[in-house]
Design a protein around this motif. Structure first.
Motif, PDB file in Angstrom:
ATOM      1  N   ARG A  80      54.218  -6.934  17.103  1.00  0.00           N
ATOM      2  CA  ARG A  80      53.494  -5.684  17.395  1.00  0.00           C
ATOM      3  C   ARG A  80      54.019  -5.479  19.012  1.00  0.00           C
ATOM      4  NH1 ARG A  80      49.279  -2.993  16.839  1.00  0.00           N
ATOM      5  NH2 ARG A  80      47.999  -3.454  14.973  1.00  0.00           N
ATOM      6  N   SER A 135      50.897 -11.186  14.719  1.00  0.00           N
ATOM      7  CA  SER A 135      51.117 -10.548  15.448  1.00  0.00           C
ATOM      8  C   SER A 135      52.058 -10.217  16.674  1.00  0.00           C
ATOM      9  CB  SER A 135      49.492 -11.161  17.163  1.00  0.00           C
ATOM     10  OG  SER A 135      48.517 -11.465  16.364  1.00  0.00           O
ATOM     11  N   ARG A 136      52.905 -11.349  16.328  1.00  0.00           N
ATOM     12  CA  ARG A 136      54.074 -11.131  17.284  1.00  0.00           C
ATOM     13  C   ARG A 136      55.017 -10.021  17.001  1.00  0.00           C
ATOM     14  NH1 ARG A 136      54.530 -14.794  13.854  1.00  0.00           N
ATOM     15  NH2 ARG A 136      56.227 -15.236  12.097  1.00  0.00           N
ATOM     16  N   GLU A 192      44.766  -5.673  13.469  1.00  0.00           N
ATOM     17  CA  GLU A 192      44.775  -6.322  15.153  1.00  0.00           C
ATOM     18  C   GLU A 192      43.725  -7.925  14.611  1.00  0.00           C
ATOM     19  OE1 GLU A 192      45.893  -8.388  17.808  1.00  0.00           O
ATOM     20  OE2 GLU A 192      46.371  -6.671  17.328  1.00  0.00           O
ATOM     21  N   ARG A 193      42.449  -7.599  13.815  1.00  0.00           N
ATOM     22  CA  ARG A 193      42.090  -8.396  13.407  1.00  0.00           C
ATOM     23  C   ARG A 193      42.630  -9.355  12.294  1.00  0.00           C
ATOM     24  NH1 ARG A 193      36.650  -7.019  10.420  1.00  0.00           N
ATOM     25  NH2 ARG A 193      36.031  -5.617  12.960  1.00  0.00           N
ATOM     26  N   LEU A 240      46.292  -9.952  11.501  1.00  0.00           N
ATOM     27  CA  LEU A 240      47.189 -10.193  12.074  1.00  0.00           C
ATOM     28  C   LEU A 240      46.547 -11.426  13.185  1.00  0.00           C
ATOM     29  CD1 LEU A 240      49.577  -7.930  13.439  1.00  0.00           C
ATOM     30  CD2 LEU A 240      49.589  -9.640  10.809  1.00  0.00           C
ATOM     31  N   THR A 241      45.928 -11.419  13.862  1.00  0.00           N
ATOM     32  CA  THR A 241      45.246 -12.419  14.660  1.00  0.00           C
ATOM     33  C   THR A 241      44.179 -13.446  13.749  1.00  0.00           C
ATOM     34  OG1 THR A 241      44.516 -11.116  16.394  1.00  0.00           O
ATOM     35  CG2 THR A 241      43.211 -13.057  16.704  1.00  0.00           C
ATOM     36  N   GLU A 242      44.202 -13.330  12.812  1.00  0.00           N
ATOM     37  CA  GLU A 242      44.071 -14.185  11.857  1.00  0.00           C
ATOM     38  C   GLU A 242      44.454 -15.529  10.890  1.00  0.00           C
ATOM     39  OE1 GLU A 242      40.264 -14.782   8.505  1.00  0.00           O
ATOM     40  OE2 GLU A 242      40.523 -13.128   9.434  1.00  0.00           O
ATOM     41  N   HIS A 243      45.693 -14.559  10.512  1.00  0.00           N
ATOM     42  CA  HIS A 243      46.461 -14.863  10.212  1.00  0.00           C
ATOM     43  C   HIS A 243      47.849 -15.512  10.497  1.00  0.00           C
ATOM     44  CE1 HIS A 243      43.935 -14.655   6.263  1.00  0.00           C
ATOM     45  NE2 HIS A 243      43.325 -13.290   6.465  1.00  0.00           N
ATOM     46  N   GLY A 244      48.414 -14.132  11.744  1.00  0.00           N
ATOM     47  CA  GLY A 244      49.744 -14.693  12.549  1.00  0.00           C
ATOM     48  C   GLY A 244      50.133 -13.241  11.526  1.00  0.00           C
ATOM     49  N   GLN A 276      42.397  -1.618  14.529  1.00  0.00           N
ATOM     50  CA  GLN A 276      41.379  -2.648  14.280  1.00  0.00           C
ATOM     51  C   GLN A 276      41.703  -3.399  13.572  1.00  0.00           C
ATOM     52  OE1 GLN A 276      37.926  -0.359  15.394  1.00  0.00           O
ATOM     53  NE2 GLN A 276      37.823  -0.724  17.406  1.00  0.00           N
TER      54      GLN A 276
END
Length: 396
Positions: A77, A74-75, A65-66, A68-72, A62
């Motif tokens: 994964r 996620s790709r 994910e938080r 990676l979502t905030e800073h970039g 979690q």
């Protein structure tokens, strides 16, 4: 953390007495510290201590994910080319929020494999603001200078460090390389890191401690000690080259207990084994034992894609020197690559690797005599059958 023992002696005594009077009551008192606080323990919490580990897997996922979502980032994964490196990076950080929130934002512009390399070499790019270094600096700086020097000899380790007799074996190898290092006290150094919260006993293997980010900090300082650095890296490689043989024997053991133990050790030392493999590959040292142990481990865990990427990387860097042992290693690499490609149904790749292995082993057999090559390598007939099998699948 930067102000040790802010209370004077009378204040500390009053605090201890207050907590002692609360024992047996209904008040819940939770005390958190980086150190063991033995001065406060008697009559208060005594031995009622819980060593804080990293976050559990769900909470770690979690937080990742938080971030990676905030800073970039996620790709990574879902990108097969980077997914394993991201997994290794998260595993290396051990679920500890501080290094995770410092290191993972760099994924916005840097692939996970590159960040792993920065951590491996102690580069500033892995901790641009120096947050991790400052966090560790206090605990490390308060250690005895002799302990600090001993810790530098452990800088090549990644994620885990052995203790007890296994650590003694590493120290013997280190001393054999440089007798001037005989005065290092590695067990005392490990004990001190545990005392100040820089390491914690492995959850499965009591003869191992986990050190999520300490080695990165040590590597930032190892550059000032080139002789020690050279000896430590060589000892780390030799130690894990020997350990790999034992791990492979356990992985291929005849009992479930042996194989389970092999899996536990292989998982705990995986980052160290691959680091030793990199060192051996880049310095022209034997790597066959390491390759076998890592390959068997990944095959048993059905991680053929990860094995394929690892072997491709090693093959790209492996430079046979013309000697039979070096060419044998090249053949072994192609053999594992062929089998893995066949498992992944990449039949053309399997055919190419099996042919390369067959050519290398046949050439070695012609030089040494077919009897010798059959005794040492089991002959080439089985390789011919494997090649023909791959060729048959490809034609079908």
């Amino acid at each position: 953390a930067a102000i040790p023992h802010a209370l004077d002696e009378p204040g500390r005594r009053r605090l201890a007495e207050f907590l002692q009077r609360l024992r047996g009551g209904r008040t819940l008192v939770l005390i958190g510290s980086r150190q063991d606080e033995t001065w406060l323990a008697p009559g208060t919490f005594d031995a009622n201590v819980y060593d804080l580990p990293g976050l559990d897997p769900q909470a770690t996922s979690q937080l990742v994910e938080r971030i990676l979502t905030e800073h970039g980032g996620s790709r990574y994964r879902s990108d097969p080319a980077h997914r394993d490196a991201l997994k290794d990076l998260v595993g290396l950080l051990g679920g500890y929020p501080l290094p995770m929130t410092v290191v993972l934002p760099a994924l916005a512009g840097t692939p996970p494999g590159d960040i792993l390399t920065h951590l491996k070499h102690g580069d500033d790019a892995a901790d641009p603001a120096g947050v991790i270094r400052r966090a560790i600096e206090y605990s490390h700086g308060n250690l005895d200078p002799a302990v600090q020097r001993s810790l530098l000899a452990l800088a090549p380790f990644t994620a885990t460090i052995p203790t007890g007799d296994i650590l003694d074996a590493y120290q013997q190898i280190l001393t054999g390389i440089d007798p001037d290092l005989a005065g290092l006290d590695l067990p005392a150094a490990i004990a001190e890191t545990t005392r100040v919260g820089l390491s914690v006993t492995h959850p499965v293997l009591p003869v191992v401690v986990t050190v999520p980010i300490l080695p990165f900090f040590l590597r930032t300082r190892l550059g000032d000690h080139p002789d020690l650095a050279a000896a430590a890296h060589d000892a780390h490689y030799r130690f894990h080259d020997a350990l790999a043989g034992d791990i492979r024997a356990l992985l291929e053991g005849t009992t479930p207990q042996q194989r389970a133990t092999g899996q536990a050790f292989a998982q705990a030392f995986y980052a160290n084994l691959t680091s030793a493999l990199d060192h051996g590959t880049d310095n022209g040292q034997p790597i066959a034992t390491l390759i076998y142990a890592i390959a068997v481990y990944l095959q048993q865990r059905s991680q053929q894609p990860a094995l394929a990427r690892m072997i491709d990387d090693v093959l790209a860097r492996h430079r046979p020197d013309g000697h039979d042992d070096s060419q044998l290693e090249q053949a072994i690499l192609h053999g594992f690559a062929g089998r893995t490609a066949l498992d992944l149904r990449r039949l053309a790749d399997a055919q190419r690797h099996y042919q390369a292995e067959l050519d290398l082993r046949t050439a070695a057999g012609n030089r040494k005599g077919q009897g010798t090559i059959h005794h040492q390598l089991g002959g080439v007939a089985h390789l011919q059958r494997r090649f023909e099998e791959a060729d048959r699948h490809l034609r079908q």
